[in-house]
Design a protein around this motif. Structure first.
Motif, short mmCIF file in Angstrom:
data_model
loop_
_atom_site.label_atom_id
_atom_site.label_comp_id
_atom_site.label_asym_id
_atom_site.label_seq_id
_atom_site.Cartn_x
_atom_site.Cartn_y
_atom_site.Cartn_z
N SER A 130 0.83 -1.20 0.00
CA SER A 130 0.00 0.00 0.00
C SER A 130 0.87 1.25 0.00
O SER A 130 1.83 1.35 0.76
CB SER A 130 -0.89 0.00 1.23
N ASN A 131 0.52 2.18 -0.88
CA ASN A 131 1.27 3.43 -0.93
C ASN A 131 0.34 4.56 -0.48
O ASN A 131 0.35 5.64 -1.02
CB ASN A 131 1.77 3.67 -2.35
N TYR A 132 -0.52 4.24 0.47
CA TYR A 132 -1.54 5.19 0.91
C TYR A 132 -0.88 6.37 1.59
O TYR A 132 -0.01 6.20 2.43
CB TYR A 132 -2.51 4.46 1.86
N ASP A 133 -1.28 7.55 1.21
CA ASP A 133 -0.67 8.76 1.74
C ASP A 133 -1.58 9.35 2.82
O ASP A 133 -2.64 9.87 2.53
CB ASP A 133 -0.49 9.75 0.59
N GLN A 519 -1.60 6.93 -12.37
CA GLN A 519 -0.60 7.56 -13.24
C GLN A 519 0.44 8.24 -12.37
O GLN A 519 0.11 8.80 -11.33
CB GLN A 519 -1.28 8.58 -14.16
N SER A 520 1.68 8.21 -12.84
CA SER A 520 2.73 8.84 -12.04
C SER A 520 2.69 10.36 -12.25
O SER A 520 1.96 10.85 -13.11
CB SER A 520 4.09 8.33 -12.49
N PRO A 631 11.75 4.07 -14.92
CA PRO A 631 11.05 3.86 -13.66
C PRO A 631 10.04 4.96 -13.40
O PRO A 631 8.99 4.73 -12.81
CB PRO A 631 12.16 3.89 -12.62
N SER A 632 10.35 6.19 -13.85
CA SER A 632 9.47 7.31 -13.51
C SER A 632 8.08 7.13 -14.12
O SER A 632 7.11 7.68 -13.63
CB SER A 632 10.07 8.62 -14.01
N PRO A 637 3.02 8.39 -7.27
CA PRO A 637 3.10 9.85 -7.11
C PRO A 637 3.83 10.16 -5.81
O PRO A 637 3.77 9.38 -4.87
CB PRO A 637 1.63 10.27 -7.00
N LYS A 638 4.52 11.29 -5.82
CA LYS A 638 5.28 11.66 -4.64
C LYS A 638 4.32 11.89 -3.49
O LYS A 638 3.26 12.50 -3.67
CB LYS A 638 6.06 12.93 -4.92
#
Length: 731
Positions: A130-133, A519-520, A631-632, A637-638
């Motif tokens: 998980s990349n939950y912010d 999407q990045s 990779p980008s 997303p940051k």
């Protein structure tokens, strides 16, 4: 035709493997579960020590589950042999009894098809990766509290739902636990919805479902005592209880591959509540939706009968849920069509429902039944024509509305010209706005395999005078192009973000968010960042109406759904339309009429992952995949940063439709005000406008727009009186 055993022996060569895959595909298109079962059985049986046909058989099992057709999967599983304790050789196709290795493979095949293995895999993927912010929610909550907007129950409800989307399937509910007081602001149906959002967060976390929802579930008779009375249900309240029953349904029903046994347990539990809660429409509403989700696609007559009883209590709220639920249970069965495989009883039932829709006075129930008929006709193509024709000619616009969704689902993914013609014709000719809206959205479903055609078709409809058609066009483009980051589609929706009508802006926000899913930051020449900033600003902008803000809040959730690892996808890996996704998305679109259906989104998202397993169904140690791109391109997303450090920001944002004149006037007034006071709430609203004009901000960074400006003061483009900004504005 029948295949003889000599065919089976030829299965070992690679050509035969390809043939097996193609055969399974064809049989699945024909809906011939027995044949698929036989092929998979043959493949697994053919496995000698060195050949890996069994692995192919297991892979095919995964693919079949992936298409989300519950009933088909169950039938295939029934065709595969199970190991009995005194394993009789009568069950085998060959004379030799099967070895333990082969039985282990069969056990695994059952685990994939009905044991919930796929949903365990995707659950562990979503949980671990998980990349939950967390800041997204924190900032959203601050923005809502800032202008006393937390009193606005619609926005509060949407924020809770957005949190559900952000953490869908990741089981990460820490935000809710940390902000219980904030959660408790929800009352009545919002409370129902907030409790149900737990189901989205814990989707397919079936092992812990009961423990998690324990505090909210309505009291029920002890399971071990068959003669115990069910506790009486009071006629009022019951919002959290009803919501928890719905949540239970979402946990079990969100993922096509969840365990059949667990699902049955949940279904039995929910049906007990369904039978006993007729007195309380809220609890029965939740129970009905839960039953629909847990018996999704099973076409179980008993379940449908119980739902029908609830429908006949003629309570608008409960009846609506009961009819949606019947649609879920009977999805794709084609009951009541001339050449359907469903039995007589189901055909009668559908006829009864249609009569009832003419008798009842409740719009909600009529809409529920119309949508139920639409779901029943999923994937039926020509079979559904008679039913849909009849519904299209109905006097009641709500039935015609159902007919449009029926057409969309019956021809979902077929790209049928006939269906498109009817939908386009209705979109410009029907007298009811809702019907036109449904017709335009239907285009996205019919064309989901050639999505690039949708923006072309809808381009002219986006300029329609009818705001409903414009809203629907935005949603259609969003659904068709979800997760592609397609720049043309985004450009098409861009003018709609500043449309005159608030809900068209909402549709444009939701549509754009769907396109930008996964999407990045580099996507579309970094325009995605601008969009994220826009969302953050809209929530705090006091010139926007509730509906637009609602769009912004939900879009925040959609953009990063499922810990940034999920995407809306109507197709499965092997080219079938995913039944759960299509039905889930159609039900999600009904949130226009009934907010708690927003949670159906959890059926429509698919975790995007590649999972490698070895033959013992363990994760291999050194499993790597080569990806030939920067990779980008696929970077997450940051994450947002806390407000302490300087944040670089440079982005052109769309200027809001306030004229430059009023801006100048505001700026003058503001300078005067600042001289007098240290800044008050009127000021911070203007900052938004100024900020939009400057177009500098960093995703949802700002807790307060006022603080935003003091950052702006340090920027490289000072505009008039930039230096006077107070730095003391803190909340």
């Amino acid at each position: 035709g029948k295949r003889t055993s000599s065919d089976m022996s030829a299965y070992s060569s690679s050509i035969a493997k390809e043939a097996a895959c193609t055969l399974v595909l064809c049989r699945q298109i024909l809906g011939d579960a027995d044949a698929v079962g036989k092929i998979i059985t043959a493949l697994i049986d053919a496995t000698a020590e060195e050949s890996d046909t069994a692995l192919l058989g297991l892979q095919l099992c995964f693919d079949i589950v992936d298409s989300g057709d519950e009933a088909f999967v169950t039938k295939v599983a029934q065709c595969l042999p199970k190991q009995e304790a005194e394993s009789d050789s009568t069950t085998t196709t060959t004379d030799t009894p099967r070895s333990d290795i082969v039985w282990a493979h069969f056990a695994n095949a059952h685990r994939v098809l009905t044991g919930g293995f796929t949903s365990e895999l995707s659950l562990s993927f979503l949980y671990k990766n998980s990349n939950y912010d967390t800041l997204i929610m924190t900032n959203l909550k601050k923005a809502l509290e800032e202008r006393g907007m937390s009193r606005n129950s619609v926005l509060h409800n949407c924020a809770v739902t957005a949190h559900g989307y952000l953490t869908a399937g990741t089981t990460n509910d820490s935000f809710l636990r940390d902000n219980l007081d904030w959660m408790k602001k929800a009352s009545n149906w919002a409370k129902f919805s907030a409790t149900a959002s737990m189901g989205v967060i814990h989707a397919s976390h079936t092992t812990e479902a009961m423990t998690l929802l324990e505090p909210y579930l309505p009291p029920s008779a002890p399971a071990d005592d068959p003669n115990a009375e069910h506790p009486t249900v009071s006629a009022t309240g019951g919002y959290a209880e009803g919501g928890s029953l719905y949540a239970l349904g979402l946990i079990h029903g969100s993922h096509a591959g969840s365990s059949t046994e667990k699902r049955l347990e949940a279904s039995t539990f929910l049906r007990k509540h369904l039978r006993n809660s007729h007195a309380n429409e809220v609890i029965s509403h939740g129970a009905a939706l839960g039953v629909g989700l847990t018996s999704f696609g099973s076409a179980d007559l008993e379940v449908v009968g119980e739902l029908k009883e609830l429908l006949y209590t003629d309570s608008a709220v409960a009846g609506e849920a009961a009819s949606y639920a019947m649609g879920m249970v009977l999805v794709g069965s084609g009951a009541g069509n001339a050449s359907s495989s469903a039995g007589e009883e189901l055909a009668e039932l559908v006829a009864e429902l249609r009569n009832y829709s003419r008798e009842t006075h409740h719009e909600k129930i009529i809409r529920g039944i119309a949508m139920c008929l639409a779901l029943v006709n999923y994937g039926q193509e020509e079979n559904a024509d008679a039913t849909i024709e009849e519904m299209r000619g109905d006097r009641d616009p709500i039935i015609r509305y159902g007919a449009m969704y029926g057409l969309a689902l019956a021809y979902c993914g077929t790209g049928s010209n006939k269906a498109i013609r009817i939908l386009l014709h209705t979109a410009v000719s029907d007298v009811s706005d809702d019907v036109r809206m449904a017709a335009v959205i239907g285009l996205a479903f019919v064309l989901h395999k050639t999505p690039e055609r949708v923006p072309e078709l809808v381009r002219l409809l986006l300029e329609s005078f009818n705001p409903h058609v414009r809203y629907a066009s935005c949603m259609a483009v969003g659904i068709a192009m979800a997760g592609t980051g397609d720049s043309d589609s985004v450009a098409l929706l861009e003018p709609m973000l500043t449309d005159m009508t608030d809900y068209v802006r909402q549709g444009a926000l939701l549509g754009t968010a769907m396109i930008y899913m996964q999407q990045s930051d580099t996507c579309n020449n970094r325009k995605i960042k601008t969009f994220r900033e826009k969302l953050a600003n809209l929530v705090g902008d006091k010139h926007q109406t509730t509906l637009t803000k609602m769009g912004a809040i939900l879009s925040t959730g959609l953009l990063d759904a499922g810990g940034r690892n999920c995407v809306i996808s109507l197709g499965s890996r092997n080219g079938f339309t995913k039944m759960t996704s299509a039905a889930g998305l159609v039900l999600w679109l009904q949130h226009w009429h009934w907010y708690p259906l927003m949670h159906m989104f959890s059926l429509a998202v698919t975790p995007t992952c590649t999972i490698g397993l070895n033959k013992d169904f363990k994760y291999p140690k050194k499993f790597e995949v080569q990806c030939n791109s920067k990779p980008s391109v696929f970077a997450y997303p940051k994450k947002l940063e806390e407000k302490k450090e300087e944040v670089k920001k440079r982005v052109e944002t769309v200027t809001l439709s306030t004229t430059a004149k009023s801006k100048a006037r505001l700026a003058r007034k503001k300078a005067k005000e600042e001289a007098e006071s240290g800044g008050d709430s009127a000021e911070s609203a203007m900052d938004v406008d100024k900020k939009e004009e400057e177009g500098e901000s960093k995703k949802e960074e700002e807790k307060v727009e006022g603080m935003d400006i003091d950052e702006g003061a340090k920027e490289d483009k000072p505009k008039k009186k930039r230096e006077l900004e107070p730095t003391s504005f803190r909340i």
